[in-house]
Design a protein around this motif. Structure first.
Motif, PDB file in Angstrom:
ATOM      1  N   LYS A 199       8.857 -45.125  46.505  1.00 16.22           N
ATOM      2  CA  LYS A 199       9.200 -45.693  46.116  1.00 16.22           C
ATOM      3  C   LYS A 199       7.582 -45.377  45.402  1.00 16.22           C
ATOM      4  N   MET A 200       6.374 -45.926  45.822  1.00 12.22           N
ATOM      5  CA  MET A 200       5.327 -45.757  44.710  1.00 12.22           C
ATOM      6  C   MET A 200       5.765 -43.934  44.318  1.00 12.22           C
ATOM      7  N   VAL A 201       5.685 -42.863  44.809  1.00 17.59           N
ATOM      8  CA  VAL A 201       5.952 -41.802  44.197  1.00 17.59           C
ATOM      9  C   VAL A 201       6.983 -41.269  42.758  1.00 17.59           C
ATOM     10  N   ALA A 202       7.912 -42.292  42.681  1.00 17.39           N
ATOM     11  CA  ALA A 202       8.848 -42.395  42.140  1.00 17.39           C
ATOM     12  C   ALA A 202       8.859 -43.672  40.939  1.00 17.39           C
ATOM     13  N   GLY A 203       7.653 -44.023  40.981  1.00 21.99           N
ATOM     14  CA  GLY A 203       6.589 -45.244  40.109  1.00 21.99           C
ATOM     15  C   GLY A 203       5.376 -44.405  39.634  1.00 21.99           C
ATOM     16  N   GLY A 204       5.567 -43.093  40.109  1.00 17.56           N
ATOM     17  CA  GLY A 204       4.976 -42.779  39.154  1.00 17.56           C
ATOM     18  C   GLY A 204       2.972 -43.001  39.617  1.00 17.56           C
ATOM     19  N   PHE A 205       2.620 -43.979  40.898  1.00 23.22           N
ATOM     20  CA  PHE A 205       1.835 -44.184  41.725  1.00 23.22           C
ATOM     21  C   PHE A 205       1.612 -43.066  42.288  1.00 23.22           C
ATOM     22  N   SER A 206      -0.362 -42.920  41.905  1.00 24.13           N
ATOM     23  CA  SER A 206      -0.565 -41.983  43.691  1.00 24.13           C
ATOM     24  C   SER A 206      -1.310 -43.110  44.448  1.00 24.13           C
ATOM     25  N   TYR A 207      -1.484 -42.611  45.420  1.00 21.66           N
ATOM     26  CA  TYR A 207      -2.211 -43.436  46.557  1.00 21.66           C
ATOM     27  C   TYR A 207      -2.641 -42.226  47.861  1.00 21.66           C
ATOM     28  N   GLN A 208      -3.739 -42.425  48.526  1.00 24.90           N
ATOM     29  CA  GLN A 208      -4.460 -41.578  49.623  1.00 24.90           C
ATOM     30  C   GLN A 208      -4.413 -42.676  50.773  1.00 24.90           C
ATOM     31  N   ASP A 209      -3.387 -41.760  51.362  1.00 25.09           N
ATOM     32  CA  ASP A 209      -3.468 -43.092  52.843  1.00 25.09           C
ATOM     33  C   ASP A 209      -4.676 -42.810  53.786  1.00 25.09           C
ATOM     34  N   ILE A 210      -5.644 -43.761  53.929  1.00 21.73           N
ATOM     35  CA  ILE A 210      -7.417 -43.339  54.198  1.00 21.73           C
ATOM     36  C   ILE A 210      -6.901 -44.246  56.124  1.00 21.73           C
ATOM     37  N   THR A 211      -6.354 -44.658  56.667  1.00 24.83           N
ATOM     38  CA  THR A 211      -6.036 -45.270  58.211  1.00 24.83           C
ATOM     39  C   THR A 211      -6.382 -44.260  59.040  1.00 24.83           C
ATOM     40  N   GLU A 212      -6.459 -43.130  59.015  1.00 22.95           N
ATOM     41  CA  GLU A 212      -7.048 -41.994  60.015  1.00 22.95           C
ATOM     42  C   GLU A 212      -8.492 -41.330  59.553  1.00 22.95           C
ATOM     43  N   ASN A 213      -8.801 -41.700  58.873  1.00 26.39           N
ATOM     44  CA  ASN A 213     -10.172 -41.667  57.693  1.00 26.39           C
ATOM     45  C   ASN A 213     -11.592 -42.601  58.585  1.00 26.39           C
ATOM     46  N   ASP A 214     -12.096 -41.658  60.002  1.00 28.06           N
ATOM     47  CA  ASP A 214     -12.419 -43.157  60.732  1.00 28.06           C
ATOM     48  C   ASP A 214     -14.085 -43.161  59.886  1.00 28.06           C
TER      49      ASP A 214
END
Length: 419
Positions: A397-412
């Motif tokens: 949904k975020m990509v379709a809506g033009g929102f960019s993001y970065q998943d940092i969950t695994e970035n210790d």
């Protein structure tokens, strides 16, 4: 008594004055889950909630038996956790004085428990920020005061004390040896004791050794066939986070195949701790849950129908760590993620994003820093949900809506700074 079996048998007799055999309990839930007979050796139920009492008690008992002179010797140890508590309990039992060196960074809860067990017989000295500094101070004190240093794992008397667990297991199984024993490894005292004892008493029993992923000192030493000292370790599993396996212990364990040592990741271990607490009512510290967690790594065909003993090594869980354990557990299960969201700086942008959330998605953290000179604002976002699949729906949904993001969950590195 010249042989190891006799020494361990005598240590077990001596221990009876303070420690009845800890329970060996068949766990129905784990047995059903893995299709095997899973028994838990409950070392978390000793007076100090870990097996470390066995080694410290045996060391001090033998030192006193061999001591000449009217004045009792003074004992010393360096520890930030379970060994200190076993040492303190033993000093109080024998009525001897002991000095315990603990790092300044030791949690107050552990310091207070150690003082409670030792009472008037122990003095706690906070020295240094890390264990190595603390241990050096303890050695200097012993030299200056002619005191007895009680090591946490690298000594024959400590190994004999820990090995008493093996005699108890065989007695409790009515001398029918288990097919497999799973045990945690820190400095190697427990592993060296059990391997040496059961080599003749139960030669067909298979051993599975477990280390935390962030402190694989035995694994690396076996791979290189030399005693490795790790440059750095992760102290999360503090009861088993040791930079170098004991010298005497490695000499006993050096012929163990390296693939018999399994490494457990922190996040999955936290999920195991949470499950045991919620389902079984077991309160275990990270090191105490290692032997249970690793069951997930063992091939089902290799353990099906077998009698397996997991040594539950410690129950000294600091509940102030519960939020951290919950975070790591949810991350492992895929139920919580952190990411950086670039939010367009226009009216209604936040509302548009909120409308993308599913009915079971919950915002656990939201930090927004608006920059007037930019077209986008940066948001640190933490979201919890009840099904890992919900995240992909949200991201689509975020990509379709033009929102960019970065998943940092695994970035210790980032997670350690912001979570």
């Amino acid at each position: 008594m010249d042989n190891f079996f006799d020494q361990v048998t005598q240590a077990k007799k001596n221990l009876k004055s303070i420690l009845p055999a800890t329970p060996l309990q068949r766990n129905v839930h784990l047995s059903q889950q893995y299709g095997a007979d899973i028994y838990l050796k409950r070392e978390d139920l000793t007076p100090v909630r870990s097996y470390k009492l066995r080694g410290a008690f045996n060391f001090i008992s033998k030192a006193l038996a061999n001591h000449e002179g009217a004045e009792k010797p003074h004992f010393v140890c360096a520890s930030a956790g379970n060994h200190a508590q076993g040492f303190a309990f033993s000093c109080a039992h024998f009525g001897v004085h002991g000095t315990i060196f603990m790092p300044v960074t030791t949690p107050k809860q552990k310091i207070d428990k150690t003082k409670t067990f030792g009472g008037e017989f122990v003095e706690v000295r906070l020295t240094g920020d890390i264990f190595d500094q603390c241990y050096a101070a303890a050695q200097d004190f012993c030299t200056a005061q002619s005191a007895h240093l009680v090591p946490p794992f690298d000594h024959a008397d400590i190994i004999e004390g820990q090995a008493t667990i093996g005699l108890e297991i065989l007695e409790q199984l009515q001398n029918e040896a288990p097919d497999m024993i799973i045990l945690p490894v820190g400095g190697g005292g427990l592993g060296a004791g059990l391997l040496q004892l059961l080599d003749t008493l139960a030669p067909d029993t298979e051993f599975v050794f477990v280390e935390p992923e962030g402190a694989p000192s035995l694994k690396r030493s076996l791979e290189t066939q030399t005693r490795v000292k790790l440059d750095k370790i992760d102290n999360f599993v503090d009861g088993a986070a040791v930079a170098q396996i004991g010298a005497l212990n490695f000499d006993i364990l050096k012929d163990v195949p390296s693939d018999a040592v399994h490494l457990v990741p922190e996040n999955r271990l936290c999920a195991t701790i949470s499950s045991l607490l919620n389902i079984e009512g077991l309160v275990l510290e990270p090191a105490g849950a290692l032997s249970i967690d690793v069951l997930a790594d063992l091939p089902a065909t290799e353990i099906a129908g077998k009698k397996i003993v997991c040594i539950v090594s410690g129950g000294n869980f600091d509940f102030e760590r519960l939020p951290e354990v919950k975070e790591k557990a949810m991350s492992y299960r895929g139920l919580k993620k952190y990411f950086i969201l670039r939010l367009p700086q226009r009216p209604g942008a936040l509302k548009d994003f909120l409308n993308m959330l599913g009915p079971n998605d919950d915002i656990a953290r939201f930090e927004y820093l608006k920059k007037s000179a930019r077209n986008f604002g940066t948001v640190l976002l933490g979201i919890e949900t009840d099904d890992p699949a919900n995240f992909q729906i949200l991201f689509d949904k975020m990509v379709a809506g033009g929102f960019s993001y970065q998943d940092i969950t695994e970035n210790d590195l980032l997670s350690s700074l912001i979570v």
